[in-house]
Design a protein around this motif. Sequence first.
Motif, PDB file in Angstrom:
ATOM      1  N   VAL A  45       0.837  -1.195   0.000  1.00 48.80           N
ATOM      2  CA  VAL A  45       0.000   0.000   0.000  1.00 48.80           C
ATOM      3  C   VAL A  45       0.875   1.249   0.000  1.00 48.80           C
ATOM      4  O   VAL A  45       1.483   1.596   1.011  1.00 48.80           O
ATOM      5  N   ALA A  46       0.936   1.894  -1.168  1.00 50.33           N
ATOM      6  CA  ALA A  46       1.695   3.139  -1.273  1.00 50.33           C
ATOM      7  C   ALA A  46       1.020   4.184  -0.390  1.00 50.33           C
ATOM      8  O   ALA A  46      -0.198   4.308  -0.370  1.00 50.33           O
ATOM      9  N   GLY A  47       1.808   4.898   0.366  1.00 51.34           N
ATOM     10  CA  GLY A  47       1.272   5.949   1.220  1.00 51.34           C
ATOM     11  C   GLY A  47       1.252   5.582   2.693  1.00 51.34           C
ATOM     12  O   GLY A  47       1.245   6.463   3.543  1.00 51.34           O
ATOM     13  N   VAL A  48       1.238   4.290   3.020  1.00 49.69           N
ATOM     14  CA  VAL A  48       1.247   3.903   4.434  1.00 49.69           C
ATOM     15  C   VAL A  48       2.674   4.056   4.965  1.00 49.69           C
ATOM     16  O   VAL A  48       3.578   3.351   4.555  1.00 49.69           O
ATOM     17  N   GLU A  49       2.828   5.025   5.845  1.00 52.89           N
ATOM     18  CA  GLU A  49       4.143   5.332   6.425  1.00 52.89           C
ATOM     19  C   GLU A  49       4.555   4.299   7.468  1.00 52.89           C
ATOM     20  O   GLU A  49       5.725   3.959   7.607  1.00 52.89           O
ATOM     21  N   LYS A  50       3.566   3.819   8.232  1.00 54.51           N
ATOM     22  CA  LYS A  50       3.844   2.868   9.301  1.00 54.51           C
ATOM     23  C   LYS A  50       2.607   2.009   9.524  1.00 54.51           C
ATOM     24  O   LYS A  50       1.481   2.485   9.390  1.00 54.51           O
ATOM     25  N   SER A  51       2.826   0.742   9.887  1.00 48.31           N
ATOM     26  CA  SER A  51       1.723  -0.161  10.205  1.00 48.31           C
ATOM     27  C   SER A  51       2.043  -0.875  11.514  1.00 48.31           C
ATOM     28  O   SER A  51       3.127  -1.441  11.668  1.00 48.31           O
ATOM     29  N   THR A  52       1.095  -0.835  12.445  1.00 50.57           N
ATOM     30  CA  THR A  52       1.252  -1.481  13.743  1.00 50.57           C
ATOM     31  C   THR A  52       0.098  -2.451  13.957  1.00 50.57           C
ATOM     32  O   THR A  52      -1.066  -2.083  13.806  1.00 50.57           O
ATOM     33  N   GLY A  53       0.439  -3.675  14.317  1.00 48.58           N
ATOM     34  CA  GLY A  53      -0.569  -4.666  14.657  1.00 48.58           C
ATOM     35  C   GLY A  53      -0.630  -4.841  16.164  1.00 48.58           C
ATOM     36  O   GLY A  53       0.401  -4.908  16.823  1.00 48.58           O
ATOM     37  N   ILE A  54      -1.836  -4.909  16.701  1.00 51.75           N
ATOM     38  CA  ILE A  54      -2.028  -5.047  18.148  1.00 51.75           C
ATOM     39  C   ILE A  54      -2.946  -6.237  18.392  1.00 51.75           C
ATOM     40  O   ILE A  54      -4.023  -6.335  17.799  1.00 51.75           O
ATOM     41  N   ASP A  55      -2.524  -7.134  19.277  1.00 47.47           N
ATOM     42  CA  ASP A  55      -3.362  -8.286  19.610  1.00 47.47           C
ATOM     43  C   ASP A  55      -3.154  -8.654  21.074  1.00 47.47           C
ATOM     44  O   ASP A  55      -2.081  -8.425  21.635  1.00 47.47           O
ATOM     45  N   VAL A  56      -4.176  -9.244  21.681  1.00 47.39           N
ATOM     46  CA  VAL A  56      -4.139  -9.653  23.077  1.00 47.39           C
ATOM     47  C   VAL A  56      -3.585 -11.068  23.240  1.00 47.39           C
ATOM     48  O   VAL A  56      -3.166 -11.465  24.317  1.00 47.39           O
ATOM     49  N   ASP A  57      -3.570 -11.840  22.148  1.00 49.46           N
ATOM     50  CA  ASP A  57      -3.175 -13.237  22.197  1.00 49.46           C
ATOM     51  C   ASP A  57      -1.693 -13.385  21.856  1.00 49.46           C
ATOM     52  O   ASP A  57      -1.285 -13.214  20.704  1.00 49.46           O
ATOM     53  N   ALA A  58      -0.885 -13.700  22.862  1.00 43.88           N
ATOM     54  CA  ALA A  58       0.566 -13.793  22.680  1.00 43.88           C
ATOM     55  C   ALA A  58       0.958 -14.871  21.682  1.00 43.88           C
ATOM     56  O   ALA A  58       1.916 -14.702  20.917  1.00 43.88           O
ATOM     57  N   GLU A  59       0.208 -15.973  21.661  1.00 50.38           N
ATOM     58  CA  GLU A  59       0.564 -17.081  20.776  1.00 50.38           C
ATOM     59  C   GLU A  59       0.405 -16.713  19.298  1.00 50.38           C
ATOM     60  O   GLU A  59       1.301 -16.950  18.486  1.00 50.38           O
ATOM     61  N   ILE A  60      -0.718 -16.096  18.940  1.00 54.47           N
ATOM     62  CA  ILE A  60      -0.919 -15.721  17.536  1.00 54.47           C
ATOM     63  C   ILE A  60      -0.038 -14.531  17.166  1.00 54.47           C
ATOM     64  O   ILE A  60       0.451 -14.433  16.042  1.00 54.47           O
ATOM     65  N   LEU A  61       0.190 -13.636  18.121  1.00 58.13           N
ATOM     66  CA  LEU A  61       1.081 -12.504  17.835  1.00 58.13           C
ATOM     67  C   LEU A  61       2.503 -12.996  17.558  1.00 58.13           C
ATOM     68  O   LEU A  61       3.215 -12.427  16.729  1.00 58.13           O
ATOM     69  N   GLN A  62       2.887 -14.080  18.207  1.00 61.69           N
ATOM     70  CA  GLN A  62       4.219 -14.641  17.968  1.00 61.69           C
ATOM     71  C   GLN A  62       4.372 -15.101  16.519  1.00 61.69           C
ATOM     72  O   GLN A  62       5.456 -15.017  15.951  1.00 61.69           O
ATOM     73  N   VAL A  63       3.284 -15.545  15.906  1.00 64.57           N
ATOM     74  CA  VAL A  63       3.323 -15.922  14.491  1.00 64.57           C
ATOM     75  C   VAL A  63       3.724 -14.711  13.647  1.00 64.57           C
ATOM     76  O   VAL A  63       4.582 -14.804  12.765  1.00 64.57           O
ATOM     77  N   ALA A  64       3.137 -13.558  13.942  1.00 69.48           N
ATOM     78  CA  ALA A  64       3.486 -12.330  13.218  1.00 69.48           C
ATOM     79  C   ALA A  64       4.931 -11.925  13.492  1.00 69.48           C
ATOM     80  O   ALA A  64       5.665 -11.536  12.574  1.00 69.48           O
TER      81      ALA A  64
END
Length: 131
Positions: A45-64
């Motif tokens: 996506v041209a124009g997106v300067e920064k992207s942050t993902g937020i999740d409560v689940d540590a296990e699935i966030l570890q996949v990211a």
Amino acid sequence: EGWGPPFPEAACRKYFDLAEVQPGDVHVDLGSGDGRVCFYAADYVAGVEKSTGIDVDAEILQVALDRLAKRHPKPPNLEFVLADLMDPEHDVWATIQEATIITMFFQEDALRRFRPLLEQKLMGKKCRIIT
């Protein structure tokens, strides 16, 4: 696990089409799971300067985080944060309040519970929310 089905790339593309991305936009994905929306934003996506993902689940966030760790060099515009969005005092709200685009894919009952807090925290902010 309760993570739900993988979010299709076509849906990612639609999120950002609906958001009408402008140069310098800051994206936050709430309930980011394995991070695919954030990776899409950072990669395509041209124009997106920064992207942050937020999740409560540590296990699935570890996949990211594992996927991010495989990138060399690590993209400076992509990050993932473990946080409970229902905690109004969490430091992550400062990041959310900087967003110009927020994406989320919540079940209806979860969105109903979360919406009042989100509205309170974003009051007076200019932000496009796609859900």
